[in-house]
Design a protein around this motif. Structure first.
Motif, mmCIF file in Angstrom:
data_model
loop_
_atom_site.group_PDB
_atom_site.id
_atom_site.type_symbol
_atom_site.label_atom_id
_atom_site.label_comp_id
_atom_site.label_asym_id
_atom_site.label_seq_id
_atom_site.Cartn_x
_atom_site.Cartn_y
_atom_site.Cartn_z
ATOM 1 N N VAL A 91 0.838 -1.198 0.000
ATOM 2 C CA VAL A 91 0.000 0.000 0.000
ATOM 3 C C VAL A 91 0.877 1.253 0.000
ATOM 4 C CG1 VAL A 91 -1.671 1.325 1.341
ATOM 5 C CG2 VAL A 91 -1.943 -1.137 1.084
ATOM 6 N N PHE A 92 1.936 1.184 0.806
ATOM 7 C CA PHE A 92 2.852 2.322 0.864
ATOM 8 C C PHE A 92 3.421 2.618 -0.529
ATOM 9 C CE2 PHE A 92 7.316 3.717 1.352
ATOM 10 C CZ PHE A 92 7.081 4.949 1.928
ATOM 11 N N ALA A 94 2.240 1.716 -3.462
ATOM 12 C CA ALA A 94 1.185 2.167 -4.374
ATOM 13 C C ALA A 94 0.918 3.647 -4.151
ATOM 14 C CB ALA A 94 -0.088 1.364 -4.140
ATOM 15 N N PHE A 95 0.969 4.056 -2.903
ATOM 16 C CA PHE A 95 0.677 5.444 -2.590
ATOM 17 C C PHE A 95 1.774 6.382 -3.094
ATOM 18 C CE2 PHE A 95 0.455 9.129 0.229
ATOM 19 C CZ PHE A 95 -0.863 9.492 0.011
ATOM 20 N N ILE A 96 3.024 6.035 -2.830
ATOM 21 C CA ILE A 96 4.079 6.980 -3.235
ATOM 22 C C ILE A 96 4.237 7.036 -4.749
ATOM 23 C CG2 ILE A 96 5.379 6.975 -1.064
ATOM 24 C CD1 ILE A 96 7.356 5.066 -2.322
ATOM 25 N N ALA A 98 1.697 6.774 -6.780
ATOM 26 C CA ALA A 98 0.489 7.378 -7.334
ATOM 27 C C ALA A 98 0.592 8.900 -7.359
ATOM 28 C CB ALA A 98 -0.731 6.952 -6.523
ATOM 29 N N ILE A 99 1.597 9.439 -6.704
ATOM 30 C CA ILE A 99 1.787 10.894 -6.702
ATOM 31 C C ILE A 99 2.886 11.240 -7.700
ATOM 32 C CG2 ILE A 99 2.457 12.876 -5.291
ATOM 33 C CD1 ILE A 99 1.241 11.435 -2.901
ATOM 34 N N ARG A 426 -2.348 9.772 -14.094
ATOM 35 C CA ARG A 426 -1.407 10.539 -13.282
ATOM 36 C C ARG A 426 -0.972 11.794 -14.034
ATOM 37 N NH1 ARG A 426 2.809 6.591 -11.106
ATOM 38 N NH2 ARG A 426 3.469 6.698 -13.240
ATOM 39 N N VAL A 460 -3.761 13.929 -1.987
ATOM 40 C CA VAL A 460 -4.141 12.599 -1.502
ATOM 41 C C VAL A 460 -5.322 12.058 -2.310
ATOM 42 C CG1 VAL A 460 -5.113 11.350 0.461
ATOM 43 C CG2 VAL A 460 -3.213 12.913 0.813
ATOM 44 N N ALA A 463 -4.023 10.815 -5.518
ATOM 45 C CA ALA A 463 -3.338 9.536 -5.346
ATOM 46 C C ALA A 463 -4.351 8.398 -5.230
ATOM 47 C CB ALA A 463 -2.444 9.583 -4.115
ATOM 48 N N LEU A 464 -5.413 8.618 -4.461
ATOM 49 C CA LEU A 464 -6.416 7.566 -4.285
ATOM 50 C C LEU A 464 -7.102 7.248 -5.611
ATOM 51 C CD1 LEU A 464 -7.993 8.586 -0.871
ATOM 52 C CD2 LEU A 464 -6.340 6.775 -1.343
ATOM 53 N N ILE A 467 -4.786 5.089 -7.541
ATOM 54 C CA ILE A 467 -4.752 3.724 -7.033
ATOM 55 C C ILE A 467 -6.010 2.985 -7.487
ATOM 56 C CG2 ILE A 467 -4.813 2.351 -4.910
ATOM 57 C CD1 ILE A 467 -3.048 4.505 -3.619
#
Lengths: 488, 216, 289
Positions: A91-92, A94-96, A98-99, A426, A460, A463-464, A467
């Motif tokens: 998850v971490f 995927a999050f970083i 996604a930005i 993105r 955020v 990013a979501l 994802i």
């Protein structure tokens, strides 16, 4: 034919895009779009290499940021790949990733300011997330048998180094090299927010209509990327990686107090900061959602879906340009040059150029995204189609295209396209910085208004959204049984 | 034109002569079986002939050349792409015309795989795939057949059925066959290939299986 | 292979941080909002840097930035100590840095104006008010953070129509800076635009405007604008009385060419209070919290 799941999926996406098109703003607003485009191309064919003393330095900085950022990213990504099974790590990562790099840069600019670290981290952080995912995929695909055959009691690290790494070393290297090329593009566009790379000078020249200067920079950038196989040699890599940090420029010193302030004050939602507590937070969030987030999400989705289909159409039209099954060597060379240019130019730069020429609407963004991503996919399936052996009496011309080649490459084409779905989204978000009303527009506005709390919420959300699209894309690829290749 | 008269046929691979130089003349109405040990140059000869006569012929290559992602219908329809305008072919890709559907269905009926018409070729068995390639050649409706082991993956009765169909539909043909019995039964002339040269050329009614065995 | 790589990277990392620590503490760094073509700004402010260096006897360095917010952030983060801000960016910056002062403004900045300009195809004529005739046209501001290119024009648009600009015009854009607003409206990419009067006047004098293509149709009431702002902690860093010395140096500027590049006829003292109206407007529009 219509009952085939791949065709059905394609038609559904096409229909969605057409509906989106009805809602999208795709006007050319400039009075003389073709005259300006003509002047731009005139500039590109009459490049002025000696106008600005900064260009050589900018190129050097672009390369330096790319090397340091990608090296750091691949190192961290590799370590993360080893523990990628852990859902928290997943998850971490995927999050970083996604930005977008530019958003990271905008964040770091707020507390590191114009220090080289801003640019390095802006590349290294999202790249770590991408490297972690792809490296772990590559590692997972290696044959486990040799590992099982080792004598019992062999240590974990030795097993890893003897059986896993050698088996996929070539793939790891190829992928890292490909990422380095991406890193050069990322590094170049960081200039648009003020770091001392190519984008900085490109923006300056372009906004003042100095097309010959801008043309020279673009040509130098293409040459830099096209000659990568010549100057990026495994033996020289340590030299580059060791040397690159010295060429990042001095920038301005970091004031560490700013970092603390950013995390403890700037990004705390203003109602909390003003002591209004949770009661104030709800209306604040509500206002943010209604006035900025929802319009931003709507436009981002609209533009993404149109750009995705446009990318697909362009890729299908472009791949014969480099396919062995069509045309002679001259046309193929022309095709290669065209595709190299479209895929080497970052979407952001293409969109920036077209926006200047055609005026602000979604159209320049659609064309830019389609040209860049279509160029990449067209190149990949064109290369794949060249490997297909046709029967001796295969049809020629358009029939060859529709009956022999497209059906054979269609599945991998779709796999690439759905793989790039998230990437397109993105980029779509980030193009808002240029004035298209996607999420990036609202992020940029909040930053311009020094409202980092709002900006962070919007980032955020972006990013979501990414994802979400990534998960959906993976689901569709699985549903259609499309094999995915990480090297795209 | 369905007969042909070719001279000076030769082919090399990696600097080594695989076949020829040889001459081969086939008259209209002749069905020639190419026999010989594998590697003798039969496939090479077939493709040489195809290069020379080109579009006048229907080809069944050994590797079939099917497009796996397309259904059976379209693979068969491909035999006649050159007979239609591009718009027609493109439209057919989306929605076939009923005329072609009927024709293809009839053909498949004869090859006893009518129900497979909309199935993607990827999901067919080896024998079925071979019949699709044959159907493509039949659909083309030229008078000259060039086929390279067209029944190698078919079982006995099916092989006979297909060979019979090919005999009926093509007045002239050159067929590479390793099955001597089939060759004698369905062809009018036997050409034996050995080391890239013609080692035997005789009407089939004057031969019996024992005459051919030395070639293997 | 991997071990080797790690070793190399670690070494590289150490060098990287070492190399970045070597910036002189005794350099006064200043910036300016990028409200015009960068080439012009770089030329102008390099001249200012040379001038200040001579007067103040410390190293002075100008850094160009790409956005108004970047200028504000750099000031806030103490990466620059002095800045040439617009009205709004100055208010934003000073509210973020306690003790910072507006020290000097241009003579013209006491009563500044914005123009609304129109492409000839609109057929609009100069008017004392914003009329319904502009409704439905396309419109571009300058930068999102600009006082003369965004804040004030937006304020008067809202006042005239009681609606947000997005509702009045069919399309609202942000060109980035004043020069670009001028070029975009001149080319007809946008039918209308908001521009700083001083940029317009200078470009007109220099013969850079095609007056057949674009004209002024509305002038806003006057308001205070650009000013030099300085951080409150410069005295600690550069020595007692440094702020006053900088102020005096700016007020003493007489070099015609330097002043002409702004263009201002001279600099006069100013205080933070002069910008209260701007702050009020910013709060009304929601740009300032």
């Amino acid at each position: 034919m219509l009952s085939s799941p791949t065709v059905k999926a394609s038609l559904i996406f096409l229909a969605i895009a057409l509906v989106c098109l009805a809602f999208a703003d795709i006007a050319i607003t400039s009075a003389n779009p073709w005259k300006d485009l003509g002047r731009f191309f005139l500039g590109v064919v009459t490049p002025d290499f000696f106008s600005s003393e900064g260009v050589a330095v900018a190129l050097l900085r672009t390369v330096a940021f790319a090397f340091v950022g990608v090296a750091l990213g691949s190192l961290c990504g590799f370590i993360l790949a080893l523990v990628y099974r852990n859902p928290v790590v997943r998850v971490f990562c995927a999050f970083i990733r996604a930005i977008h790099e530019l958003f990271w840069a905008l964040i770091f600019l707020q507390f590191f300011g114009f220090h080289p670290l801003t640019g390095v981290l802006a590349i290294a952080i999202p790249y770590s997330g991408i490297f972690a995912k792809v490296y772990s995929e590559i590692l997972d695909e290696t044959d486990p048998t040799p590992g099982r055959l080792l004598p019992p009691g062999t240590g974990v690290i030795s097993t890893f180094l003897y059986t896993r790494i050698p088996a996929c070393w070539v793939q790891l290297r190829t992928y890292t090299a490909y990422r380095l090329e991406c890193g050069l593009r990322s590094s170049a566009i960081l200039g648009f927010v003020g770091l001392p790379t190519l984008g900085f000078f490109l923006e300056t020249s372009f906004s003042q209509g100095l097309y010959s200067e801008a043309g020279a920079m673009l040509i130098l950038f293409y040459v830099l990327i096209a000659t990568m196989p010549i100057w990026v040699k495994p033996k020289l890599l340590p030299v580059y990686i060791l040397g690159a940090p010295f060429f990042l420029g001095e920038g301005l010193p970091i004031v560490w107090g700013n970092v603390e302030r950013f995390f403890t004050e700037d990004i705390v939602p203003s109602p909390l900061k003003n002591g209004e507590g949770l009661a104030g937070l709800v209306p604040w969030l509500n206002d943010l959602m209604v006035t900025e987030a929802l319009p931003g999400i709507w436009n981002t989705l609209l533009l993404t879906q149109i750009a995705l289909v446009a990318t697909g159409i362009l890729a299908l039209l472009a791949f014969p340009l480099i396919s062995n099954h069509f045309g002679g060597p001259v046309r193929r060379t022309g095709g290669h040059v065209f595709l190299v240019i479209t895929r080497s130019t970052p979407e952001y730069i293409l969109a920036y150029i077209l926006l200047q020429l055609w005026g602000p609407s979604m159209l320049p963004a659609i064309v830019a995204l389609a040209l860049h991503n279509g160029g990449i996919i067209g190149h990949l399936i064109g290369r794949q189609s060249s490997g297909i052996q046709l029967r001796p009496d295969a049809p020629i011309g358009f029939n060859r295209y529709t009956y022999e080649l497209v059906p054979r490459v269609y599945r991998s084409f779709l796999a690439f396209l759905f793989y790039r779905w998230e990437i397109i989204m993105r980029e779509t978000a980030i193009l808002g910085i240029l004035g298209i009303y996607t999420l990036g527009f609202y992020v940029d506005s909040s930053i311009q208004n020094i409202q980092f709390d709002r900006a962070m919420v919007l980032i955020v959300i972006t990013a979501l959204l990414n994802i979400g699209v990534d998960i959906l894309g993976r689901y569709i690829r699985k549903k259609l049984a499309l094999q995915t290749m990480p090297t795209c | 034109m369905s007969g042909f008269d070719l001279t000076g046929l030769s082919a090399s691979f990696a600097g080594e002569r695989v076949i020829g130089p040889l001459s081969l003349s086939v008259k209209q109405g002749e069905r020639v079986a190419l026999v010989g040990r594998s590697g003798a140059g039969k496939s090479t000869l077939i493709s040489l002939i195809h290069q020379q006569v080109g579009r006048e012929s229907s080809l069944v290559p050994q590797d079939l050349g099917l497009v796996n992602a397309l259904p059976v219908f379209h693979n068969i329809f491909m035999g006649k792409l050159d007979a239609h305008a591009t718009w027609y072919n493109t439209l057919t890709l989306i929605r076939p015309f009923s005329r072609d559907r009927t024709e293809v269905r009839t053909l498949l009926q004869e090859l006893s795989m009518r129900e497979k018409i909309w199935v993607p070729t990827a999901s067919l068995s080896g024998g079925q795939r071979q019949r699709v390639a044959i159907a493509r050649a039949l659909f083309r409706q030229s008078s000259l057949l060039l086929a390279d082991e067209p029944v190698s993956a078919l079982d006995g009765p099916m092989a006979h059925l297909v060979m019979d169909l090919l005999r009926k539909r093509f007045s002239t043909g050159v067929i590479a066959l390793h099955d001597v019995e089939l060759a004698l039964k369905y062809c009018t002339r036997i050409v034996g290939i050995q080391d890239g040269q013609i080692a035997l050329d005789e009407a089939s009614d004057r031969l019996n299986p024992a005459d051919i065995t030395p070639l293997y | 292979m991997a071990i080797n790589l790690i070793r190399k990277l670690a070494a590289a990392g150490i060098l990287f941080f070492a190399s970045s620590a070597a910036v002189s503490a005794q350099t006064l760094v200043f910036t300016a909002i990028p409200d015009e073509d960068e080439t012009k700004l770089v030329e102008r402010f390099r001249g200012i840097a040379d001038y200040l260096e001579e007067k103040l006897e410390v190293d002075v360095r100008y850094i160009p930035v790409k956005s108004y917010a970047a200028a504000v952030s750099a000031f806030r983060n103490n990466q620059v100590q002095l800045a040439w801000f617009g009205g709004l960016s100055g208010v934003q910056a000073r509210s973020l840095v306690p003790g910072s002062q507006a020290i000097a403004q241009g003579v013209e900045d006491q009563a500044f104006n914005s123009y609304i300009i129109a492409h000839k195809s609109t057929g609009l004529e100069e008017n004392e008010k914003l009329t319904e005739a502009v409704r439905g046209k396309t419109f571009t501001f300058g930068s999102k953070g600009s006082t003369s290119g965004r804040l004030i024009p937006e304020y008067y648009i809202r006042e005239a129509f009681n609606q947000a600009p997005e509702e009045v015009f069919s399309r609202v854009g942000f060109s980035g800076n004043h020069t670009r607003t001028l070029r975009l409206v001149e080319a007809g990419t946008y039918e209308l635009g908001a521009i700083n009067y001083s940029v317009w006047t200078k470009e007109l004098e220099d013969g850079n405007i095609d007056t057949d293509a674009v004209k002024v149709i509305y002038t806003t009431p006057s308001y205070p604008n650009y000013q030099w702002s300085i951080r409150g902690d410069v005295n600690e860093r550069f020595g007692e009385g440094f702020m006053d010395r900088v102020k005096q140096a700016l007020l003493d500027m007489e070099d015609k060419e330097l002043l002409e590049s702004f263009p201002r006829s001279g600099f006069i003292p100013v205080s933070n209070d002069a910008y209260t109206p701007i702050e009020m407007v910013g709060k009304q529009i929601g740009i300032i919290d």
